[in-house]
Scaffold this motif. Sequence first.
Motif, PDB file in Angstrom:
ATOM      1  N   PRO A   1      75.323  28.396  34.792  1.00 59.64           N
ATOM      2  CA  PRO A   1      75.074  27.768  33.484  1.00 59.64           C
ATOM      3  C   PRO A   1      75.841  26.476  33.265  1.00 59.64           C
ATOM      4  O   PRO A   1      75.336  25.575  32.589  1.00 59.64           O
ATOM      5  CB  PRO A   1      75.489  28.842  32.473  1.00 59.64           C
TER       6      PRO A   1
ATOM      7  N   ALA B   1      73.737  23.734  34.551  1.00 59.47           N
ATOM      8  CA  ALA B   1      72.596  23.455  33.674  1.00 59.47           C
ATOM      9  C   ALA B   1      73.051  22.695  32.436  1.00 59.47           C
ATOM     10  O   ALA B   1      72.319  21.844  31.919  1.00 59.47           O
ATOM     11  CB  ALA B   1      71.905  24.757  33.278  1.00 59.47           C
ATOM     12  N   LEU B   2      74.275  22.963  31.969  1.00 57.97           N
ATOM     13  CA  LEU B   2      74.766  22.282  30.765  1.00 57.97           C
ATOM     14  C   LEU B   2      75.021  20.791  31.002  1.00 57.97           C
ATOM     15  O   LEU B   2      75.110  20.024  30.050  1.00 57.97           O
ATOM     16  CB  LEU B   2      76.041  22.949  30.249  1.00 57.97           C
TER      17      LEU B   2
ATOM     18  N   GLU C   1      71.971  20.471  25.999  1.00 53.25           N
ATOM     19  CA  GLU C   1      71.569  21.783  25.509  1.00 53.25           C
ATOM     20  C   GLU C   1      70.062  21.998  25.517  1.00 53.25           C
ATOM     21  O   GLU C   1      69.586  23.099  25.806  1.00 53.25           O
ATOM     22  CB  GLU C   1      72.120  21.993  24.101  1.00 53.25           C
TER      23      GLU C   1
ATOM     24  N   TYR D   1      67.648  20.604  27.512  1.00 54.27           N
ATOM     25  CA  TYR D   1      67.187  20.846  28.878  1.00 54.27           C
ATOM     26  C   TYR D   1      67.624  22.227  29.353  1.00 54.27           C
ATOM     27  O   TYR D   1      66.861  22.947  29.991  1.00 54.27           O
ATOM     28  CB  TYR D   1      67.771  19.795  29.828  1.00 54.27           C
TER      29      TYR D   1
ATOM     30  N   THR E   1      68.240  24.900  27.598  1.00 52.50           N
ATOM     31  CA  THR E   1      67.417  25.923  26.955  1.00 52.50           C
ATOM     32  C   THR E   1      66.064  26.014  27.638  1.00 52.50           C
ATOM     33  O   THR E   1      65.562  27.106  27.916  1.00 52.50           O
ATOM     34  CB  THR E   1      67.208  25.578  25.463  1.00 52.50           C
ATOM     35  N   ASN E   2      65.474  24.848  27.929  1.00 53.65           N
ATOM     36  CA  ASN E   2      64.172  24.844  28.587  1.00 53.65           C
ATOM     37  C   ASN E   2      64.227  25.504  29.964  1.00 53.65           C
ATOM     38  O   ASN E   2      63.244  26.096  30.418  1.00 53.65           O
ATOM     39  CB  ASN E   2      63.637  23.411  28.700  1.00 53.65           C
ATOM     40  N   LEU E   3      65.390  25.416  30.623  1.00 54.87           N
ATOM     41  CA  LEU E   3      65.514  26.049  31.944  1.00 54.87           C
ATOM     42  C   LEU E   3      65.785  27.544  31.830  1.00 54.87           C
ATOM     43  O   LEU E   3      65.889  28.239  32.834  1.00 54.87           O
ATOM     44  CB  LEU E   3      66.637  25.380  32.742  1.00 54.87           C
ATOM     45  N   GLY E   4      65.902  28.027  30.587  1.00 49.91           N
ATOM     46  CA  GLY E   4      66.078  29.460  30.401  1.00 49.91           C
ATOM     47  C   GLY E   4      67.518  29.887  30.176  1.00 49.91           C
ATOM     48  O   GLY E   4      67.822  31.076  30.184  1.00 49.91           O
ATOM     49  N   VAL E   5      68.426  28.904  29.953  1.00 50.53           N
ATOM     50  CA  VAL E   5      69.813  29.259  29.664  1.00 50.53           C
ATOM     51  C   VAL E   5      69.904  29.701  28.204  1.00 50.53           C
ATOM     52  O   VAL E   5      69.353  29.050  27.329  1.00 50.53           O
ATOM     53  CB  VAL E   5      70.753  28.044  29.852  1.00 50.53           C
ATOM     54  N   ASN E   6      70.566  30.833  27.957  1.00 53.24           N
ATOM     55  CA  ASN E   6      70.868  31.204  26.582  1.00 53.24           C
ATOM     56  C   ASN E   6      72.111  30.402  26.187  1.00 53.24           C
ATOM     57  O   ASN E   6      73.237  30.803  26.460  1.00 53.24           O
ATOM     58  CB  ASN E   6      71.125  32.704  26.505  1.00 53.24           C
ATOM     59  N   VAL E   7      71.864  29.229  25.565  1.00 51.03           N
ATOM     60  CA  VAL E   7      72.950  28.265  25.383  1.00 51.03           C
ATOM     61  C   VAL E   7      74.058  28.817  24.491  1.00 51.03           C
ATOM     62  O   VAL E   7      75.240  28.650  24.769  1.00 51.03           O
ATOM     63  CB  VAL E   7      72.404  26.927  24.825  1.00 51.03           C
TER      64      VAL E   7
ATOM     65  N   HIS F   1      63.517  35.671  26.346  1.00 50.51           N
ATOM     66  CA  HIS F   1      64.405  34.544  26.625  1.00 50.51           C
ATOM     67  C   HIS F   1      64.387  34.221  28.113  1.00 50.51           C
ATOM     68  O   HIS F   1      64.572  35.095  28.944  1.00 50.51           O
ATOM     69  CB  HIS F   1      65.835  34.867  26.184  1.00 50.51           C
ATOM     70  N   GLY F   2      64.118  32.976  28.434  1.00 50.21           N
ATOM     71  CA  GLY F   2      64.116  32.582  29.831  1.00 50.21           C
ATOM     72  C   GLY F   2      62.753  32.709  30.493  1.00 50.21           C
ATOM     73  O   GLY F   2      62.519  32.098  31.524  1.00 50.21           O
TER      74      GLY F   2
ATOM     75  N   ALA G   1      60.647  29.503  30.672  1.00 47.79           N
ATOM     76  CA  ALA G   1      61.115  28.479  31.611  1.00 47.79           C
ATOM     77  C   ALA G   1      60.192  28.326  32.818  1.00 47.79           C
ATOM     78  O   ALA G   1      60.200  27.279  33.469  1.00 47.79           O
ATOM     79  CB  ALA G   1      62.534  28.800  32.076  1.00 47.79           C
TER      80      ALA G   1
ATOM     81  N   TYR H   1      66.453  26.521  38.429  1.00 48.47           N
ATOM     82  CA  TYR H   1      67.275  27.462  37.664  1.00 48.47           C
ATOM     83  C   TYR H   1      66.564  28.779  37.343  1.00 48.47           C
ATOM     84  O   TYR H   1      67.101  29.852  37.612  1.00 48.47           O
ATOM     85  CB  TYR H   1      67.753  26.780  36.376  1.00 48.47           C
TER      86      TYR H   1
END
Lengths: 335, 269
Positions: free
Chosen positions: A213, A216-217, A221, A223, A225-231, B79-80, B83, B110
């Motif tokens: 994560p 990804a950060l 934030e 991008y 989130t779009n990659l599926g990270v629970n920010v 969630h996720g 993506a 990712y």
Amino acid sequence: MTRQKLRWIYAGLSLALVALFFGGLVYGAVRIPLKDVLQILFRSYEGKEAWQHIVLESRLPQTVTALLAGASLAVSGLMLQTLFKNPLAGPSILGISDGANLGVAIAMIYLGAASYLTTIVAALIGAFVVLLIILGFSRKVSSNVMLLIIGIMVGYLASSVISILNYHASADKVHQYVMWGMGDFSGVSLSKLPWLSGFSLAGIFCSLLLIKPLNALLLGESYATNLGVNVRRARLLILICTGVLTAVVTAFCGPISFIGLAVPHVARLLLGSSNHKHLLPVTLLAGACIAMLCSILTVLPGSGTVLPLSAITPIIGAPVIIYVIVNRKNIHYFN
Amino acid sequence: MKCSVAISTHQLCIGYTGRGFRRVVHPELNLQLYTGEVTALLGSNGAGKSTLLKTLCGLLPALHGDIFIDGKPLAGYRHGELATHVGVVLTERTQTGGISVYDLVSLGRYPHTGFFGTLREEDHAAIRNAMETVGIADKAQRHVSELSDGERQKAFIAKVLAQECPIILLDEPTAFLDVTSRLETMITLRRLAHQEGKAVLLSTHDLDTALQLADKLWLQPACSAEKETADPMVCGTPSTLIENGALARFFSTDAVIFDPVNRRLVARK
């Protein structure tokens, strides 16, 4: 970055780590030859009893403390710099170390308690109270920059209370508090070392789990989130991890400046990459090395005079920051 | 290639809401985004193009109404999970200057990699493939900070390709680019839509390129803030919208007029 360069960096840092570790055991007010140090550490030693005592009870805990504290503070600084998208963020900026200072100030000045254990407990409580305040705000405030500013303000509030306490305190108590505030790797005895080690190794282990994560950060934030990270969850985990590391190190060693701020830059410049896959381990190693170096430098050669740690860390850290700021146009990670 | 609906919206109301305030950007949108096509979203500054894009990919909650992605309601995605369906290229500033182009593109993997983000052979293949598709493979080991604006945009498009989503949303991907890079970027996106069947939606101010290379146009009208009403979004192929005069009505002002013969905006004489 080539594999070969990576290998050299890891090999060099590991070598420096070992050299500085034994350097810390050999060098000090009393010079003890490496041969004797090795005998004391690894087999029965029949030389001077005083040397055995110095190595086992004083230098070994101090060196291990420096190693762990350096790695902990450096990795905290790295995670906060990535989270807050601010290369000048560090463990002291969120007010967590100010919280520890306040806890100690209350214990020493107001309650009059001065035992080693109460100091540590007070520092931990102070640091965790501030951490909880920051975590509470992090649920409400979605912008990381705003959260950073709140952290700085909480730190100022803690400092303000400390000033009030100091103003009304007697001179010897203020002196005692000021001495604590200078930072010290030598305060942790061999019997207390497992506590520091346990917490900081747990925190360092958690930081290794956050590598994905953290990368990804780097994208921000949205991008992430779009990659599926629970920010929000990632932010919470990073704050808890850095909070615990900073709180524990500050509680045991006092406030230590510049290691958390400067070491991530040293690691980035060394690696030439902000990819946390290697940046995070290199930051850990570099942090441990630089803290052990600072610990060695506190003993003035010849005279055996011991300087406060807070006099040494800026000498190493501040030039790094100045170099980075002056050259920011040519440094990739600033652009 | 047969086109199907990738994103559809039903009475979608977009905008912002907070404690005691609410700003509607558009009260009712009924849209269909198709696979295999490049759709260009046009509208004046402040019309809410970014708001719409962010709402469609779930970064911003809708005020009300429904969004369906690949036939399934947006709220139904875990969630996720989204993506691997919708990828975005945004205008946000990033901190990626210090990583290599290869590392940047690999971030697109990712959602496909495990807990530690270790790249397997198939991930490396997807990354190389994405870089070759947009023509950035020769810069793989360069730092992102060393790229020109056009190359940087290509690298981010490669990142979204490596994500392997059937739907790609791009917020002003051609802004700040010179004329050549602008056309190149659009040609790349068009190839992705036509050859790989992706649904591509991009917002832009570049009417020329949109008329030349987009399959569909969406003309987003501004919303009047007090009454919370707006004209419906006008959708259609460039030639339809030229012939029925919709483009001329949308862009004409006291000073500017749309010339349907030369397909461009000109100053009124």
